[in-house]
Design a protein around this motif. Sequence first.
Motif, PDB file in Angstrom:
ATOM      1  N   SER A 135      36.765  44.447  57.465  1.00  0.00           N
ATOM      2  CA  SER A 135      36.226  43.649  56.361  1.00  0.00           C
ATOM      3  C   SER A 135      34.716  43.776  56.267  1.00  0.00           C
ATOM      4  N   ASN A 146      36.858  48.839  46.544  1.00  0.00           N
ATOM      5  CA  ASN A 146      37.795  48.329  45.534  1.00  0.00           C
ATOM      6  C   ASN A 146      38.194  49.412  44.543  1.00  0.00           C
ATOM      7  N   PRO A 173      44.416  44.124  48.613  1.00  0.00           N
ATOM      8  CA  PRO A 173      43.427  43.125  48.181  1.00  0.00           C
ATOM      9  C   PRO A 173      42.046  43.724  47.983  1.00  0.00           C
ATOM     10  N   GLU A 174      41.324  43.173  47.033  1.00  0.00           N
ATOM     11  CA  GLU A 174      39.935  43.565  46.839  1.00  0.00           C
ATOM     12  C   GLU A 174      39.051  42.852  47.861  1.00  0.00           C
ATOM     13  N   PHE A 175      37.844  43.341  48.020  1.00  0.00           N
ATOM     14  CA  PHE A 175      36.881  42.756  48.950  1.00  0.00           C
ATOM     15  C   PHE A 175      35.692  42.185  48.194  1.00  0.00           C
ATOM     16  N   TYR A 209      41.261  36.408  54.965  1.00  0.00           N
ATOM     17  CA  TYR A 209      41.552  36.677  53.557  1.00  0.00           C
ATOM     18  C   TYR A 209      40.676  35.811  52.660  1.00  0.00           C
ATOM     19  N   ASN A 213      38.227  38.414  51.102  1.00  0.00           N
ATOM     20  CA  ASN A 213      38.990  38.961  49.976  1.00  0.00           C
ATOM     21  C   ASN A 213      38.992  38.008  48.782  1.00  0.00           C
TER      22      ASN A 213
END
Length: 443
Positions: A135, A146, A173-175, A209, A213
């Motif tokens: 992350s 992304n 998932p996007e960051f 998350y 995210n």
Amino acid sequence: MKEGSLDAPVRHPIPWQEESFYDEEALDQELRRVFDICHGCRRCFNLCDSFPQLFDMIDESPNEEVEDLSADDMKKVVDACTLCDMCFMVKCPYVPPHEFDLDFPHLMLRHRAVENRKGKTPFVDKQLARIDRNSAIAGTVAGATNWATKKDNGFTRGVLQTVAGIDKRAHLPEFEDVPLTHKHPGNGPAPNSDAPAFGTRAAIYATCYGNFNDQTSGKAALDVLAHNGVQTRVEYPMCCGMPKLENGDIPAVASTAEQVAAHFSPIIDEGFDVVALTPSCALMMKFEWPLILPDNADVKKLAAATRDLSEYVVEISKAHGLMPIVPMEASIGIHFACHSRAQNMGPKAMEMLKLIPEAKPTIAERCSGHGGKWGIFRDNFDKAVKVGRPAARAVAKNNPDYMVSECPLAGPHLKQIMEMGNQDAVPERIGHPIELIAKAYGF
């Protein structure tokens, strides 16, 4: 022998520090003992892919007996388990204190622990479980990350599938480029002194998350709690270790539990409750960590102080009342996530959304099929869709105005299943139910 027990299920501490835990002959015997019981019962046939695989292999074996199964056959059953805990919590009549003493998920965990100790955990699984490292890197270059992980980016997703085995169709998932802990650190002293819960304190465990995210539920939780006079602070010492638990890396999970519990210990002493944004993390802190480190005082303290987000809002509503919520004449389909159910606290999302006047929530108690990182792999994605299809149908039944899930992985996965099935009504988002409370308040 009695078939079931009327007593509440209990779980034994996990003896991962004893050498006998890793005895492969004893493990093989226990797998066959448990699989034979499951074969004779079959109540879990519709939960996940572990049980259909087990039953089909037995039925197709020469003598239709568990003894016909090879070690490779049994590994297929282990690999299909997502540690959702539903067989233990809602289906199995033979869990402790029954004399059969059956704990299927923790037996799967034991098998993975043996494999992990022997260095057999797949490389990609091990790297994906390093959540905080991943992350930090992905957030630093969030735009590029992304872009590369979007489903419609055929080239990069094709490379990712070839190299890492991550299905190019799976939602990833996007960051965010700024963590929740930096963007929304909390509200300090409670800003709304007229609110009924004034004096209540909540340390929001951002979870990986919620921190890196999708921060929507975290922001909504902070808004709702502040509006109700709750003093908040956002904390994120590190990932709860659920991905490493899935790998059977129990020593790493124990280390995480020690560090996170030590971090929260003085905060709890200051009078803060600990509120987890994600059900899986609440489950780890409340139940799994105390079974891994049963003698650790900080872990015990943290388990007692931890609340799931929906659980916490319902608690303060019952204890203090909430500021008046604007009526919302809307139907709401709720996916009751497995790790919410496994906390054995009841359908708190349902209770929470009933606090909205005129809202009409209904609940679907089926697995989404995602199973942590399990569902994103090419070998599992089609099964994840198959397992989750009944849940998607149940949540979307009667075309509700909103659909929600407490699990941040289940929501996007169910939405994707709906899109793949060409359903008439696919929501723009399946987020956390706290978002609807925030919406009703006008945030």
